[in-house]
Motif scaffolding. Structure first.
Motif, PDB file in Angstrom:
ATOM      1  N   GLY A  12       0.772  -1.317   0.180  1.00 12.13           N
ATOM      2  CA  GLY A  12       0.034   0.220  -0.044  1.00 12.13           C
ATOM      3  C   GLY A  12       0.774   1.442  -0.033  1.00 12.13           C
ATOM      4  N   THR A  13       0.686   2.162   0.976  1.00 17.28           N
ATOM      5  CA  THR A  13       1.466   3.461   1.100  1.00 17.28           C
ATOM      6  C   THR A  13       2.544   3.327   2.185  1.00 17.28           C
ATOM      7  N   SER A  14       2.900   2.084   2.571  1.00 18.05           N
ATOM      8  CA  SER A  14       3.962   1.940   3.473  1.00 18.05           C
ATOM      9  C   SER A  14       4.813   1.101   2.992  1.00 18.05           C
ATOM     10  N   LYS A  15       6.024   0.975   3.687  1.00 19.44           N
ATOM     11  CA  LYS A  15       7.015  -0.122   3.253  1.00 19.44           C
ATOM     12  C   LYS A  15       7.659  -0.643   4.618  1.00 19.44           C
ATOM     13  N   GLY A  16       8.339  -1.948   4.324  1.00 22.10           N
ATOM     14  CA  GLY A  16       9.024  -2.431   5.558  1.00 22.10           C
ATOM     15  C   GLY A  16       9.670  -3.723   5.454  1.00 22.10           C
ATOM     16  N   ALA A  17       9.960  -4.254   6.516  1.00 26.64           N
ATOM     17  CA  ALA A  17      10.639  -5.582   6.416  1.00 26.64           C
ATOM     18  C   ALA A  17       9.634  -6.595   6.694  1.00 26.64           C
ATOM     19  N   TYR A  18       9.772  -7.806   5.905  1.00 24.58           N
ATOM     20  CA  TYR A  18       8.925  -8.936   5.855  1.00 24.58           C
ATOM     21  C   TYR A  18       9.695 -10.197   6.111  1.00 24.58           C
ATOM     22  N   PHE A  19       9.540 -11.017   7.382  1.00 25.11           N
ATOM     23  CA  PHE A  19      10.179 -11.883   7.800  1.00 25.11           C
ATOM     24  C   PHE A  19       9.270 -12.989   7.923  1.00 25.11           C
ATOM     25  N   LEU A  20      10.159 -14.438   7.747  1.00 23.22           N
ATOM     26  CA  LEU A  20       9.466 -15.587   8.186  1.00 23.22           C
ATOM     27  C   LEU A  20       9.612 -15.505   9.782  1.00 23.22           C
ATOM     28  N   ALA A  21       8.760 -16.072  10.549  1.00 26.78           N
ATOM     29  CA  ALA A  21       8.644 -15.960  12.002  1.00 26.78           C
ATOM     30  C   ALA A  21       9.908 -16.806  12.445  1.00 26.78           C
ATOM     31  N   GLY A  22      10.372 -17.952  11.710  1.00 31.50           N
ATOM     32  CA  GLY A  22      11.154 -18.654  12.236  1.00 31.50           C
ATOM     33  C   GLY A  22      12.837 -18.222  12.032  1.00 31.50           C
ATOM     34  N   GLY A  52      13.239   4.511   7.005  1.00 34.55           N
ATOM     35  CA  GLY A  52      13.241   5.696   6.359  1.00 34.55           C
ATOM     36  C   GLY A  52      12.894   7.029   6.830  1.00 34.55           C
ATOM     37  N   ALA A  53      13.201   7.084   8.236  1.00 32.37           N
ATOM     38  CA  ALA A  53      12.918   8.065   9.089  1.00 32.37           C
ATOM     39  C   ALA A  53      11.401   8.612   9.240  1.00 32.37           C
ATOM     40  N   ASP A  54      10.635   7.551   8.985  1.00 35.47           N
ATOM     41  CA  ASP A  54       9.203   8.030   8.999  1.00 35.47           C
ATOM     42  C   ASP A  54       8.415   6.585   9.467  1.00 35.47           C
ATOM     43  N   PRO A  55       7.490   6.868  10.068  1.00 35.72           N
ATOM     44  CA  PRO A  55       6.716   5.894  10.792  1.00 35.72           C
ATOM     45  C   PRO A  55       6.109   4.855   9.814  1.00 35.72           C
ATOM     46  N   LEU A  56       5.901   5.442   8.500  1.00 38.08           N
ATOM     47  CA  LEU A  56       5.305   4.539   7.343  1.00 38.08           C
ATOM     48  C   LEU A  56       6.310   3.753   6.629  1.00 38.08           C
ATOM     49  N   THR A  57       7.429   3.981   7.184  1.00 36.39           N
ATOM     50  CA  THR A  57       8.527   3.077   6.367  1.00 36.39           C
ATOM     51  C   THR A  57       9.629   2.546   7.449  1.00 36.39           C
ATOM     52  N   SER A  58       8.900   2.538   8.626  1.00 31.83           N
ATOM     53  CA  SER A  58       9.541   1.726   9.849  1.00 31.83           C
ATOM     54  C   SER A  58       8.761   0.519  10.311  1.00 31.83           C
ATOM     55  N   LYS A  59       8.286  -0.271   9.573  1.00 28.55           N
ATOM     56  CA  LYS A  59       7.274  -1.211   9.883  1.00 28.55           C
ATOM     57  C   LYS A  59       7.812  -2.744   9.607  1.00 28.55           C
ATOM     58  N   VAL A  60       7.290  -3.648  10.349  1.00 25.39           N
ATOM     59  CA  VAL A  60       7.684  -5.015   9.893  1.00 25.39           C
ATOM     60  C   VAL A  60       6.659  -6.005  10.244  1.00 25.39           C
TER      61      VAL A  60
END
Length: 352
Positions: A12-22, A52-60
């Motif tokens: 969407g209008t955000s970005k971040g890190a996608y991890f497998l739980a393991g 990215g110095a923004d809550p919208l780009t500091s997501k996991v």
């Protein structure tokens, strides 16, 4: 732990890190310490990390194959604060959700089923379900297409998302106080949760117009407005069954005004302290739902279409977000859906 496999995605209008739980530590404290390091928090610039110095780009996003009947994957959203050493699981994120289906297929958690693949997602933060439809021509995720969403340049493959049973996701009820309006710190507010706890109030009641840009809302000229909004937020937290919210990322604060560009309503959102560049997915759904609540702070600002299937366009600083709400004959919302897009940006190893 010094490194982990990761996929960086825009959802969407955000970005971040996608991890497998393991691939992350089971211990929450160790996990959070690792995520703070890779994002570069706490630091307003996040210069020593990937944020990215923004809550919208500091997501996991943390994803695992689900053991639940009829569910493909479980998804835990984590908000990594930018200038604080804090990681929060107190909310969902419907934008990052848009990347969960593609990520699950890319990582082999879900097998493509044809030109399109429906991925059922359990949102661990609130215990609700979503269904994402991912384009998979030739058995592989496609990110190319003609769908566009405001706040994201260009066009991409569509990712329609249907939400189920989101009312009261965090607060226990759509209207946690049972009232369409409560007066909080002298301001009439609608305390509502249809996937995202929100405090909806008329912008004019806190000294704004509801048509400001993000930069205007974050300027010194609006310092008193922001202080007023935070006072309301702190007071509303216990009323919404959220307890002391001083250190929490919810509720989101939503200022509304009549639409200017043919939509249903104009909204300006604080998440909760920074002004949002657009509006969150579940925040848009909740705001649209507030428009349908008789007597709410949003109802007499809104332009509502007729019929039981209502497409409500929520205008925001970057454009608009359209929500499709199904209502019963009594006007109660039965389901909600909207269109998002996602794109894989990077697949590799991240280091702390």
């Amino acid at each position: 732990m010094t490194s982990a496999p990761v996929m960086w995605m825009r959802g969407g209008t955000s970005k971040g890190a996608y991890f497998l739980a393991g691939d992350l530590p089971d211990d929450t404290a160790r996990r959070d310490a690792f995520l703070l390091r890779i994002m570069g928090s706490p630091d307003p610039r996040q210069i020593d990390g990937m944020g990215g110095a923004d809550p919208l780009t500091s997501k996991v996003a943390v994803v695992r194959k689900s053991d639940r009947a009829g569910v493909d994957v479980d998804y835990l959203f984590l908000q990594v604060f930018v200038d604080e050493a804090r990681v929060s699981d107190q909310q969902n994120c419907g934008n990052i959700l848009a990347g969960i289906g593609p990520f699950a297929i890319e990582r082999g958690l879900v097998t493509p089923t044809g030109e399109e693949t429906r991925v059922s997602i359990y949102m661990e933060n609130t215990g609700q379900m979503a269904i994402a439809t991912v384009q998979t021509p030739g058995g592989a995720v496609s990110y190319s297409g003609s769908a566009s969403i405001d706040g994201v340049p260009g066009t991409h493959a569509p990712v329609p998302i249907e939400f189920r049973d989101t009312a009261g996701s965090s607060c226990g009820a759509l209207l946690p106080t049972g009232n369409p309006v409560d007066v909080v710190e002298g301001v009439p507010c609608t305390l509502i949760d249809n996937g995202m706890p929100c405090v909806v109030m008329k912008a004019q009641d806190v000294g704004a117009t509801g048509y400001e840009s993000r930069d205007e809302l974050e300027s010194d000229a609006y310092a008193e407005v922001r202080q007023r909004i935070e006072e309301i937020r702190i007071a509303a937290g216990p009323m919404m069954n959220l307890g002391d919210v001083a250190e929490k990322s919810v509720p989101k604060m939503t200022l509304v005004a009549p639409p200017k560009h043919g939509g249903a309503i104009s909204a300006r959102v604080f998440i909760p302290h920074r002004a949002h560049a657009s509006i969150g997915v579940l925040g848009a759904v909740t705001t649209a739902t507030a428009c349908l609540v008789k007597g709410s702070a949003a109802a007499d600002c809104a332009d509502i279409p007729a019929g039981n299937t209502k497409t409500l366009s929520v205008e925001h600083p970057s454009g608009e977000t359209s929500c499709v709400l199904e209502v019963d004959d009594a006007g109660q919302v039965k389901s909600s859906a909207l269109l998002r897009t996602a794109r894989k940006l990077m697949d590799g190893i991240v280091y702390e």
